[in-house]
Design an enzyme around this catalytic site. Structure first.
Site, PDB file in Angstrom:
ATOM      1  N   SER A   1     112.132  56.367  88.429  1.00  0.00           N
ATOM      2  CA  SER A   1     111.212  56.447  89.563  1.00  0.00           C
ATOM      3  C   SER A   1     109.781  56.078  89.243  1.00  0.00           C
ATOM      4  O   SER A   1     108.943  56.070  90.132  1.00  0.00           O
ATOM      5  CB  SER A   1     111.245  57.859  90.157  1.00  0.00           C
ATOM      6  OG  SER A   1     112.449  58.034  90.866  1.00  0.00           O
TER       7      SER A   1
ATOM      8  N   GLU B   1     109.878  16.604  53.951  1.00  0.00           N
ATOM      9  CA  GLU B   1     108.451  16.761  54.187  1.00  0.00           C
ATOM     10  C   GLU B   1     107.636  15.486  53.959  1.00  0.00           C
ATOM     11  O   GLU B   1     106.595  15.300  54.580  1.00  0.00           O
ATOM     12  CB  GLU B   1     107.903  17.871  53.283  1.00  0.00           C
ATOM     13  CG  GLU B   1     108.485  19.249  53.548  1.00  0.00           C
ATOM     14  CD  GLU B   1     108.113  19.774  54.921  1.00  0.00           C
ATOM     15  OE1 GLU B   1     106.930  19.708  55.278  1.00  0.00           O
ATOM     16  OE2 GLU B   1     109.028  20.227  55.647  1.00  0.00           O
TER      17      GLU B   1
END
Length: 861
Positions: A450, A181
């Site tokens: 469908s 970091e």
């Protein structure tokens, strides 16, 4: 010449000379000497003219010299004085140079800017105070409310934090975090000018936004100021970091940072993170485990190995490489490390029950909007969701009302959306989020069946085919490389597009899909809001039968576009977020897009009113008390999924039902329950939909849908059916398991049915129609797919088969879960098992929650 005349001439000449001299005197400011010249008149006149010209020129020069310069005594250039302090516009310069700032002006401006910047920095430094940290600042509870803003849904406040003294934090964790970091942590003064410049250049170049933060600045951000992304906010962080760096030892800053940072899994600080990921104390972690904890810091949830192992491995390797680069680890030690194993993450108890799915959806949406999990958990926000308490309660009650013999592995997902805004009013993702974190409404996928025909319907309307265009509804019907069957192999003759939608006729819709092009069906689905990467979404001819596998939430959003007259709005669950001080942190803003023509949406809605009125979902007529409903049922091949997606003018609700295997890797056919032998979209999905919507719309105005409107593009026509079309034929069904009831008059009425007079051996026309719609497949036949494996053995088109005289018309005396709904829906068959069909698609496992979806063939309509 007499003396008098001579004196007169002198006086005349003297006047002229004096006039010229005075003129020159005004120019040179030197008095002209008297002259006794005897210059002739002509010569004197010429001299006077020249003097006058010189005087005029001198006058012009004196005016211009103030701005453009003058001539020196020897004819050289002389610098013109500035007319103002800044010398702007520049004196002695011609356009456009006079408008370019001088060096003096540029240097002066820069000096002023530097002085002003230094003064502001001194003021800001003196004015910025380092506050005392408090537990309240570290972990304020964020509360989530329902749409009324008063009823609390839950909180984000599970703060697991155990403070460790500096000498108790493992050195391998400290080394890893510094290397990853902020490699200059022990040398810098709390800020890194090089890092800030690097981040600034990256941001200006359009890269991922960076802040150039040091560990001290990150500590300040989490401990004092909260998440800041603005440049002003970063400036305050930098000043505070400078002050803290002077007040605290480096090791103390690092220890506080590691005690406050969020590591994911609800863990704050390195001690709780070690327990959450490895089930051990921080002091017992090895180098590989320490590197993994540091690797997840930039994105605790996104980089958790349980969520994205590939990314976690990549970042873990990055941390180790940086440790080697800064000399904290030898290359030999680094090569010997192996990626550590982590324990399963534990779900937070606050997410238990059905509300857990809502809270998780709220969190996910906030993260998508730029919030960090740390900010959500500790920000003390007031979060207003879109969930309506009444509709949500009705949804939960509808699921609870299902029969007691419902299998344990039967899953249902639902979503209810306000089409006017896209707001999610209710969502059901499962019974308990802790027991099953997967959301069956937003994450589980199942074949559409469908309900996908709606996209073909809309594409056809857009391409100029009206609702009264006619198509071949006989079964089976062969296309190049493909054979399609209707449910129960029913022949409908030539039918209108409206009738094909009402009865969900596979053959008619397949012909239509090939006519307009399967890519039109796919593109329409995407335009209306279905993600382009939906599994199984393709331009194959079978896409009309629902081979794609969307989620319930996706289909709800798509049908909401139709209900909103073609306007698409992204669905959302977070209305607003307010900070503890009352200021707004976030407010949803809808983005609207006219996805299709309004008149096309109106006519599509007209057609979609067929299934809930006289088609496969007609049981809703009783449940909804006559309130207009538009929608579509859907059932996938072998009854692996069942759907109903429908809407009124006020609300849209989508319901999907599926059944994964015990290990969650495959999908199974839905196990019948509650007396229903074939689990179609017209059965329990429709029942659930009716229970939710009927109660949720109580007391609201019964709004009507607009009627059919003419479309300007209706240029394509189809011939109407012949006066005497053939009678419908059905496959032979065995005697029913239960005595059938006489069909109601409403159920026996069907449009576009043949009008042949029945023979003595045949049923009446009404009986034929009812059995076509309502007969159920026998248990020993399995699904309708099995019945259609050998279409050649079925009666020919010229000789329709007789429907069995004792075919069941309904399983439910109320007509609510009728098997007849199956046929009207076309449920059970799309020719998927026909030897000429795409049989491999029929084995799609997309419905399984943890299995990838594959394209399949839909038999329902």
């Amino acid at each position: 010449m007499s003396d008098s005349r001579r004196d007169g001439a002198r006086r005349a000449a003297g006047v002229r000379r004096t006039s010229s001299a005075k003129s020159a005197g005004r120019s040179s400011r030197t008095p002209a000497p008297k002259s006794a010249s005897r210059t002739p008149k002509k010569s004197g006149a010429a001299t006077a003219g020249a003097s006058a010209s010189a005087s005029k020129g001198a006058n012009r020069t004196s005016v211009n010299s103030r701005h453009a310069g003058s001539t020196g005594k020897r004819g050289g250039a002389q610098k013109v004085a500035a007319t103002n302090f800044l010398n702007y516009p520049r004196a002695g310069r011609k356009n456009p140079w006079r408008w370019i700032p001088s060096l003096r002006m540029i240097v002066g401006a820069m000096a002023l800017m530097v002085l002003a910047g230094l003064g502001f920095a001194v003021w800001l430094y003196n004015d910025t105070a380092v506050p005392e940290p408090s537990d309240f600042a570290l972990a304020q509870t964020s509360r989530v409310y329902y749409a009324d803003g008063e009823t609390e849904m839950g909180t984000f406040s599970e703060i697991n934090r155990t403070e460790l003294q500096s000498d108790e934090i493992p050195q391998n964790v400290k080394d890893a975090v510094v290397a990853s970091e902020d490699s200059t942590f022990y040398e810098n003064r709390g800020v890194s000018p090089r890092g800030i410049v690097r981040a600034l250049v990256n941001n200006l170049q359009g890269g991922a936004r960076q802040g150039g933060s040091t560990i001290t600045m990150q500590y300040v951000e989490r401990y004092y100021t909260g998440t800041e992304t603005s440049y002003v906010g970063k400036a305050k962080e930098a000043i505070m970091a400078l002050k803290i760096d002077q007040e605290l030892e480096k090791d103390e800053i690092l220890s506080r940072y590691l005690n406050t940072i969020y590591f994911g899994r609800g863990a704050y600080g390195v001690q709780e993170a070690s327990q959450a990921y490895f089930g051990k104390d921080a002091a017992d972690m090895d180098d590989a485990e320490a590197a993994l904890l540091v690797a997840v810091i930039p994105g605790p949830s996104s980089f958790d190995p349980a969520n994205n192992e590939e990314k976690a491995v990549e970042l873990w390797g990055r941390v180790i490489s940086r440790e080697v680069n800064v000399g904290e680890m030898s290359p030999e030690d680094a090569d010997a490390l192996e990626f550590p194993e982590t324990i399963e993450p534990k779900s937070e108890n606050s997410l238990g029950g059905t509300k857990g799915y809502l809270l998780d959806q709220v969190r996910n949406e906030l993260v998508d909007e730029g919030f960090t999990e740390d900010e959500i958990n500790t920000g003390g926000f007031t979060i207003i969701s879109t969930i309506d308490t009444g509709i949500q309660d009705n949804t939960i009650e509808a699921i609870k009302n299902l029969p007691e013999d419902r299998p344990e592995n039967n899953h249902v997902g639902t979503v209810t959306i306000d089409p006017s805004s896209g707001a999610i009013r209710a969502l059901y993702g499962g019974e308990d989020f802790v027991a099953q974190p997967r959301n069956d409404a937003t994450q589980s996928r199942m074949q559409a069946g469908s309900i996908f025909k709606t996209f073909t319907l809309i594409a056809a309307l857009e391409d100029g085919y009206p609702l009264d265009s006619y198509w071949d509804g006989n079964s089976p019907k062969s296309f190049p490389g493909w054979t399609v069957n209707n449910f129960n192999n029913t022949d409908y003759g030539r039918v209108s597009l409206r009738k094909a939608t009402e009865s969900s006729i596979n053959t008619a819709y397949s012909e239509l899909n090939l006519e307009i092009g399967p890519e039109r069906t796919r593109d329409t689905a995407v335009t209306l809001g279905l993600p382009e990467k939906t599994p199984g979404l393709s331009a194959d001819a079978s896409n009309v039968l629902g081979s794609a596998s969307p989620t319930v939430a996706e289909m709800g959003e798509v049908y909401a576009t139709i209900a909103a007259d073609g306007v698409h709005r992204d669905s959302f669950i977070v209305e607003s977020v307010t900070r503890p001080d009352g200021s707004s942190r976030y407010e949803h803003k809808s983005e609207e897009k006219q996805a299709m023509d309004e008149n096309v949406a109106i006519n599509a809605t007209v057609a979609l009113q067929g299934p809930p009125t006289t088609g496969s979902a007609r049981s809703l007529q009783n449940a909804m008390g006559g309130r207009p409903v538009a929608g579509k049922t859907g059932t996938s091949e072998k009854f692996r999924s069942a759907w109903f997606v429908g809407f009124t003018p006020q609300l849209v609700t989508a319901v999907g039902m599926f059944q994964p295997s015990e290990d969650g890797t495959t999908e199974e056919s839905l196990t019948p329950f509650g007396g229903v032998t074939s689990m179609t979209g017209g059965s329990y999905p429709t029942t659930i939909w009716g229970d939710i919507m009927s109660k949720s719309l109580e007391g609201q105005e019964m709004l009507q849908f607009p009627g059919e409107v003419p479309l300007d593009n209706e240029t394509r026509e189809r011939s109407a059916p012949s006066p005497e079309p053939p009678a419908p034929k059905t496959t032979q069904a065995p005697a029913p398991e239960e005595p059938s009831e006489e069909p109601s008059e409403e159920e026996t009425t069907e449009e576009e049915e043949p009008s042949e007079e029945p023979s003595e051996e045949e049923t009446t026309e009404e009986e034929e129609e009812t059995t076509t719609e309502e007969e159920e497949p026998a248990e020993d036949e399995g699904s309708s797919d099995e019945k259609e494996e050998e279409p050649s053995k079925k009666p020919s088109d010229d000789k329709p088969s007789k429907s069995p005289p004792n075919s069941p018309t309904t399983d439910d005396p109320e007509g609510g879960n009728s098997e007849g709904d199956n046929s009207g829906d076309g449920d059970g068959d799309s020719g998927g098992d026909d030897e000429n069909a795409d049989t491999e698609d029929g084995d799609n496992e997309a419905l399984a929650p943890n299995a990838p979806a594959a394209p399949g063939r839909e038999d329902d309509a």
